[in-house]
Design a protein around this motif. Structure first.
Motif, PDB file in Angstrom:
ATOM      1  N   ARG A 145      52.747  39.191   4.657  1.00 20.93           N
ATOM      2  CA  ARG A 145      51.715  39.869   4.075  1.00 20.93           C
ATOM      3  C   ARG A 145      50.593  39.925   4.989  1.00 20.93           C
ATOM      4  N   LEU A 146      50.472  39.110   5.649  1.00 18.21           N
ATOM      5  CA  LEU A 146      49.331  39.344   6.569  1.00 18.21           C
ATOM      6  C   LEU A 146      49.484  40.241   7.606  1.00 18.21           C
ATOM      7  N   ALA A 147      50.768  40.146   8.458  1.00 20.27           N
ATOM      8  CA  ALA A 147      51.249  41.046   9.538  1.00 20.27           C
ATOM      9  C   ALA A 147      51.439  42.287   8.943  1.00 20.27           C
ATOM     10  N   TRP A 148      51.557  42.613   7.773  1.00 23.05           N
ATOM     11  CA  TRP A 148      51.874  43.993   7.144  1.00 23.05           C
ATOM     12  C   TRP A 148      50.491  44.543   7.130  1.00 23.05           C
ATOM     13  N   VAL A 149      49.517  43.862   6.495  1.00 22.72           N
ATOM     14  CA  VAL A 149      48.187  44.272   6.465  1.00 22.72           C
ATOM     15  C   VAL A 149      47.752  45.048   7.791  1.00 22.72           C
ATOM     16  N   ILE A 150      47.936  44.070   8.613  1.00 18.42           N
ATOM     17  CA  ILE A 150      47.534  44.420  10.286  1.00 18.42           C
ATOM     18  C   ILE A 150      48.197  45.470  10.620  1.00 18.42           C
ATOM     19  N   ALA A 151      49.524  45.435  10.650  1.00 14.58           N
ATOM     20  CA  ALA A 151      50.448  46.686  11.066  1.00 14.58           C
ATOM     21  C   ALA A 151      49.890  48.015  10.358  1.00 14.58           C
ATOM     22  N   LEU A 152      49.581  47.966   8.862  1.00 11.38           N
ATOM     23  CA  LEU A 152      48.987  49.140   8.321  1.00 11.38           C
ATOM     24  C   LEU A 152      47.823  49.702   8.867  1.00 11.38           C
ATOM     25  N   ILE A 153      46.846  48.643   9.069  1.00  7.53           N
ATOM     26  CA  ILE A 153      45.682  49.246   9.699  1.00  7.53           C
ATOM     27  C   ILE A 153      45.710  49.926  10.939  1.00  7.53           C
ATOM     28  N   ILE A 154      46.439  49.215  11.877  1.00  4.70           N
ATOM     29  CA  ILE A 154      46.512  49.702  13.286  1.00  4.70           C
ATOM     30  C   ILE A 154      47.381  51.186  13.185  1.00  4.70           C
ATOM     31  N   GLY A 155      48.430  51.181  12.210  1.00  2.85           N
ATOM     32  CA  GLY A 155      49.209  52.300  12.132  1.00  2.85           C
ATOM     33  C   GLY A 155      48.324  53.403  11.800  1.00  2.85           C
ATOM     34  N   VAL A 156      47.646  53.067  10.848  1.00  2.00           N
ATOM     35  CA  VAL A 156      46.665  54.054  10.132  1.00  2.00           C
ATOM     36  C   VAL A 156      45.622  54.825  11.219  1.00  2.00           C
ATOM     37  N   LEU A 157      45.142  53.630  12.142  1.00  2.00           N
ATOM     38  CA  LEU A 157      44.031  54.174  13.086  1.00  2.00           C
ATOM     39  C   LEU A 157      44.967  55.160  14.438  1.00  2.00           C
ATOM     40  N   ILE A 158      46.247  54.693  14.417  1.00  2.80           N
ATOM     41  CA  ILE A 158      46.939  55.480  15.449  1.00  2.80           C
ATOM     42  C   ILE A 158      47.086  56.780  14.748  1.00  2.80           C
ATOM     43  N   TYR A 159      47.452  57.024  13.673  1.00  4.76           N
ATOM     44  CA  TYR A 159      47.957  58.121  13.003  1.00  4.76           C
ATOM     45  C   TYR A 159      46.500  59.211  12.851  1.00  4.76           C
ATOM     46  N   GLY A 160      45.246  58.208  12.925  1.00  5.69           N
ATOM     47  CA  GLY A 160      44.121  59.163  12.848  1.00  5.69           C
ATOM     48  C   GLY A 160      43.570  59.514  14.275  1.00  5.69           C
ATOM     49  N   GLY A 161      44.315  59.179  15.329  1.00  6.78           N
ATOM     50  CA  GLY A 161      44.228  59.866  16.602  1.00  6.78           C
ATOM     51  C   GLY A 161      43.512  58.562  17.464  1.00  6.78           C
ATOM     52  N   HIS A 162      43.348  57.566  16.938  1.00  7.39           N
ATOM     53  CA  HIS A 162      42.768  56.551  17.934  1.00  7.39           C
ATOM     54  C   HIS A 162      43.501  56.101  18.896  1.00  7.39           C
ATOM     55  N   THR A 163      43.210  55.896  20.332  1.00  4.31           N
ATOM     56  CA  THR A 163      44.045  55.660  21.297  1.00  4.31           C
ATOM     57  C   THR A 163      44.068  54.057  21.345  1.00  4.31           C
ATOM     58  N   LEU A 164      45.030  53.451  20.565  1.00  3.37           N
ATOM     59  CA  LEU A 164      45.312  51.866  20.731  1.00  3.37           C
ATOM     60  C   LEU A 164      46.451  51.641  21.387  1.00  3.37           C
ATOM     61  N   ARG A 165      46.548  50.259  21.994  1.00  5.32           N
ATOM     62  CA  ARG A 165      47.873  49.972  22.547  1.00  5.32           C
ATOM     63  C   ARG A 165      48.837  49.896  21.467  1.00  5.32           C
ATOM     64  N   ILE A 166      50.104  50.371  21.695  1.00  6.66           N
ATOM     65  CA  ILE A 166      51.074  50.439  20.425  1.00  6.66           C
ATOM     66  C   ILE A 166      51.488  48.889  20.312  1.00  6.66           C
ATOM     67  N   GLU A 167      51.541  48.096  21.175  1.00 10.42           N
ATOM     68  CA  GLU A 167      51.732  46.560  21.194  1.00 10.42           C
ATOM     69  C   GLU A 167      50.960  46.055  19.712  1.00 10.42           C
ATOM     70  N   PHE A 168      49.688  46.443  19.441  1.00  8.64           N
ATOM     71  CA  PHE A 168      48.750  45.937  18.565  1.00  8.64           C
ATOM     72  C   PHE A 168      49.489  46.574  17.293  1.00  8.64           C
ATOM     73  N   HIS A 169      50.384  47.231  17.167  1.00 10.95           N
ATOM     74  CA  HIS A 169      51.028  47.465  16.023  1.00 10.95           C
ATOM     75  C   HIS A 169      52.370  47.186  15.920  1.00 10.95           C
ATOM     76  N   VAL A 170      53.056  47.126  17.128  1.00 13.12           N
ATOM     77  CA  VAL A 170      54.561  46.790  17.156  1.00 13.12           C
ATOM     78  C   VAL A 170      54.809  45.195  16.812  1.00 13.12           C
ATOM     79  N   ILE A 171      53.626  44.424  17.612  1.00 15.64           N
ATOM     80  CA  ILE A 171      53.661  42.963  17.187  1.00 15.64           C
ATOM     81  C   ILE A 171      53.782  42.583  15.738  1.00 15.64           C
ATOM     82  N   PRO A 172      52.634  42.888  15.162  1.00 18.70           N
ATOM     83  CA  PRO A 172      52.494  42.524  13.665  1.00 18.70           C
ATOM     84  C   PRO A 172      53.864  43.186  12.779  1.00 18.70           C
ATOM     85  N   GLY A 173      54.298  44.429  13.319  1.00 19.91           N
ATOM     86  CA  GLY A 173      55.403  45.283  12.778  1.00 19.91           C
ATOM     87  C   GLY A 173      56.598  44.135  12.721  1.00 19.91           C
ATOM     88  N   ALA A 174      56.763  43.637  13.856  1.00 19.00           N
ATOM     89  CA  ALA A 174      58.035  42.660  14.363  1.00 19.00           C
ATOM     90  C   ALA A 174      57.890  41.624  13.584  1.00 19.00           C
TER      91      ALA A 174
END
Ligand code: HEM
Length: 116
Positions: free
Chosen positions: A12-41
């Motif tokens: 649950r916790l990792a899902w919420v983090i992955a979702l927030i970072i994923g949405v930010l990336i989708y919105g065009g923010h340049t974030l390191r993909i690791e911040f999304h991939v690690i909670p996703g994993a």
């Protein structure tokens, strides 16, 4: 010890983090993909753990859980390839798999609770 309760809380916790970072990336923010991939994993590994634990009580649903957990990162990473025409479909499938992963984690954890 990684009990079903701990695994589902982690998912649950990792899902919420992955979702927030994923949405930010989708919105065009340049974030390191690791911040999304690690909670996703973490979501994917938690789901595999729950699916394996729930095998005696969940049957085929456990197999689906493992398949979804494996496809989630594969489709996720395919989005980084250069095939632009496929990107919208891959994104759609990735989000469906992400939704399926949290739903399956909850269902498998519930089955394990009702068995105990
Ligand atoms: C191991 C698991 C995962 C991997 C490897 C992964 C990988 C990726 C990658 C590479 C992208 C594309 C970023 C870009 O366009 O530059 C992405 C996007 C995204 N992911 Fe994941 N992801 C994973 C799990 C998840 C989970 C669990 C969620 C939901 C909670 C999620 C939701 C999203 C969203 C909303 C986007 C934005 C869509 C877009 O940019 O096109 N992902 N992911």
């Amino acid at each position: 010890m990684l009990s079903p309760k701990v695994l589902v809380m982690l998912a649950r916790l990792a899902w919420v983090i992955a979702l927030i970072i994923g949405v930010l990336i989708y919105g065009g923010h340049t974030l390191r993909i690791e911040f999304h991939v690690i909670p996703g994993a973490i979501v994917a590994f938690s789901l595999i753990g729950l699916a394996l634990m729930a095998r005696p009580v969940a049957g085929f649903l456990s197999v689906i859980g493992v398949l979804v957990a494996l496809l989630l990162p594969v489709v996720g990473l395919l989005q980084l390839t250069d095939v632009d025409s496929l990107k919208p479909s891959l994104t759609g499938v990735h989000i469906l798999l992400a939704l399926a992963s949290i739903a399956l984690s909850e269902i498998l954890a519930k089955k394990l609770r009702s068995k105990a």
